[in-house]
Design a protein around this motif. Structure first.
Motif, short mmCIF file in Angstrom:
data_model
loop_
_atom_site.label_atom_id
_atom_site.label_comp_id
_atom_site.label_asym_id
_atom_site.label_seq_id
_atom_site.Cartn_x
_atom_site.Cartn_y
_atom_site.Cartn_z
N ALA A 19 -4.61 0.46 -2.50
CA ALA A 19 -4.13 1.58 -3.30
C ALA A 19 -4.14 1.29 -4.80
O ALA A 19 -3.81 2.16 -5.60
CB ALA A 19 -2.73 1.98 -2.85
N TYR A 70 0.84 -1.20 0.00
CA TYR A 70 0.00 0.00 0.00
C TYR A 70 0.88 1.25 0.00
O TYR A 70 0.63 2.21 -0.74
CB TYR A 70 -0.91 -0.03 1.23
CG TYR A 70 -1.75 1.21 1.45
CD1 TYR A 70 -2.97 1.36 0.81
CD2 TYR A 70 -1.31 2.23 2.29
CE1 TYR A 70 -3.75 2.49 1.01
CE2 TYR A 70 -2.08 3.37 2.49
CZ TYR A 70 -3.29 3.49 1.85
OH TYR A 70 -4.05 4.62 2.05
N HIS A 71 1.93 1.25 0.83
CA HIS A 71 2.83 2.40 0.90
C HIS A 71 3.67 2.52 -0.38
O HIS A 71 3.91 3.63 -0.87
CB HIS A 71 3.77 2.27 2.09
CG HIS A 71 3.07 2.22 3.41
ND1 HIS A 71 2.27 3.24 3.87
CD2 HIS A 71 3.06 1.27 4.39
CE1 HIS A 71 1.78 2.93 5.07
NE2 HIS A 71 2.26 1.74 5.40
N ASP A 122 -5.62 0.45 -8.61
CA ASP A 122 -6.76 0.91 -9.42
C ASP A 122 -7.65 -0.26 -9.85
O ASP A 122 -8.85 -0.10 -10.02
CB ASP A 122 -6.24 1.63 -10.67
CG ASP A 122 -5.39 2.83 -10.32
OD1 ASP A 122 -5.94 3.82 -9.80
OD2 ASP A 122 -4.16 2.78 -10.56
N ARG A 124 3.46 6.63 -7.01
CA ARG A 124 2.59 7.67 -7.58
C ARG A 124 3.14 9.07 -7.26
O ARG A 124 3.09 9.96 -8.11
CB ARG A 124 1.18 7.54 -6.99
CG ARG A 124 0.37 6.34 -7.45
CD ARG A 124 -1.06 6.53 -6.97
NE ARG A 124 -1.84 5.32 -6.96
CZ ARG A 124 -2.46 4.81 -8.03
NH1 ARG A 124 -2.35 5.41 -9.19
NH2 ARG A 124 -3.17 3.70 -7.92
N ARG A 150 1.74 4.19 -3.19
CA ARG A 150 1.58 5.63 -2.96
C ARG A 150 2.89 6.38 -3.22
O ARG A 150 2.89 7.49 -3.76
CB ARG A 150 1.09 5.88 -1.53
CG ARG A 150 -0.35 5.41 -1.30
CD ARG A 150 -0.71 5.38 0.16
NE ARG A 150 -0.71 6.71 0.74
CZ ARG A 150 -1.77 7.53 0.79
NH1 ARG A 150 -2.91 7.14 0.25
NH2 ARG A 150 -1.69 8.71 1.36
#
Length: 337
Positions: A45, A14-15, A47, A21, A18
């Motif tokens: 996180a 998840y980190h 898409d 991105r 991010r």
């Protein structure tokens, strides 16, 4: 837009997503993820997410390659079954998907089996390794324990093939069983308890009976080019509780350089060492981004994004981590989609 696929990662992916991105180059990404649990935190996180089927070997690699083809994936960052994916890398080459994985199969296979990699290291002067023996029967376990104890070592053991702390135990014959029942769950066990449990079978999966390293423990997150040239190494010392300290330790940076030059592991990898009597000894090397990588990124180096750049064949400029940072983490509530 660059499409990235990640299969069955840790929740800390998840980190990573991010961080990738939030890159300084303004690159845009679309993330795809698969996992047996469609609500797993690693997918939050992403898409696009899909449920991963229970496949093994070439069938699993074929599933991942088909997924990449269907979604026109530019870069695949695997965790689960990396060896099988590397073994069938032609499937991904055929659909035009780059894969962030070590293509040196003998090396990759050795790194996933701890004693095999230790044997590979014996012929080098790259890093010290703990005293150890590999056993698969109760009697061999007892003999290894007695031999290593006679050499003056405290003893621990763990499976030769396991991630993280799975199966790891420290032998402590001074424990109080009643106090243990009223205390926290512990990684310690007595020799008699371990021997009794292992004696339930005539033979068991390989265990490494080894020297227990009692000094500071470091996890070194490394960034390398596609050719395995080391670009950054960030030692992260485990401190009290949830605290970690990012430290510039010359001998650990030297070990990182030696490992990179000897094995040429590409993109992102993690070296775990622990000291004993002032000597840093290798625990293991993970040929992937570590679970705690996001903490090392507090050094000012966006390791996941730079690893992606390297895997896409793009140049990675000079990397200058900041050290002397004490860090930790807290839980954060999230709504599951």
């Amino acid at each position: 837009m660059i499409r990235i696929y990640m299969n069955r990662w840790f929740s800390t992916a998840y980190h990573y997503i991010r961080m990738i991105r939030d890159n300084p180059d303004g690159e845009t990404f679309r993330f795809y993820g698969t996992h047996p649990d469609i609500q797993h935190l690693s997918l939050l996180a992403a898409d696009h997410r899909e449920t991963e089927p229970p496949l093994l070997g070439e069938q699993y690699a074929q599933f991942c390659a088909d997924y990449c083809r269907r979604h026109e994936i530019d870069l695949f960052i695997p965790r689960l079954h990396m060896e099988e994916i590397a073994r069938h890398i032609h499937l991904f080459d055929e659909v035009g998907t780059r894969v962030m994985v070590c293509r040196d199969l003998p090396l990759l296979d050795a790194m996933t089996v701890k004693d095999r990699f230790y044997e590979k290291l014996r012929a080098t002067d790259v890093v010290d390794i703990p005293a150890y023996e590999v056993v698969d029967t109760p009697e061999a376990f007892k003999q290894a324990y007695e031999r290593l104890s006679a050499e003056g070592h405290r003893i621990c053991f763990k499976p030769t093939k396991a991630e993280g702390g799975m199966g790891f135990r420290i032998i402590d014959n001074n424990r109080n069983p009643l106090a243990d029942l009223y205390g926290y769950v512990t990684l310690s066990t007595s020799f008699e308890q371990a021997y009794s449990a292992l004696s339930a079978a005539d033979r068991f999966d390989d265990l490494m009976v080894m020297e227990w390293l009692e000094g500071p423990e470091y996890s070194i997150d490394c960034l390398a080019s596609a050719a395995g040239e080391l670009l950054a190494a960030i030692p992260r010392r485990k401190s009290d509780g949830r605290k970690y300290v990012l430290e510039s330790v010359p001998e650990l940076l030297d070990i990182s350089n030696k490992i990179a030059k000897e094995f040429r592991i590409p993109y992102a990898f993690n070296i775990q060492v622990r000291y004993n009597n002032g000597i840093p000894k290798l625990l293991e090397i993970n040929p992937r981004m570590s679970g705690g990588l996001y903490i090392s990124c507090l050094s000012g180096v966006n390791l996941p994004y730079l690893a992606v750049k390297a895997a896409l064949g793009r140049p990675v400029g000079p990397v200058e981590p900041q050290f002397g940072i004490t860090a930790s983490y807290i839980e954060h509530p999230l709504v599951l989609r």
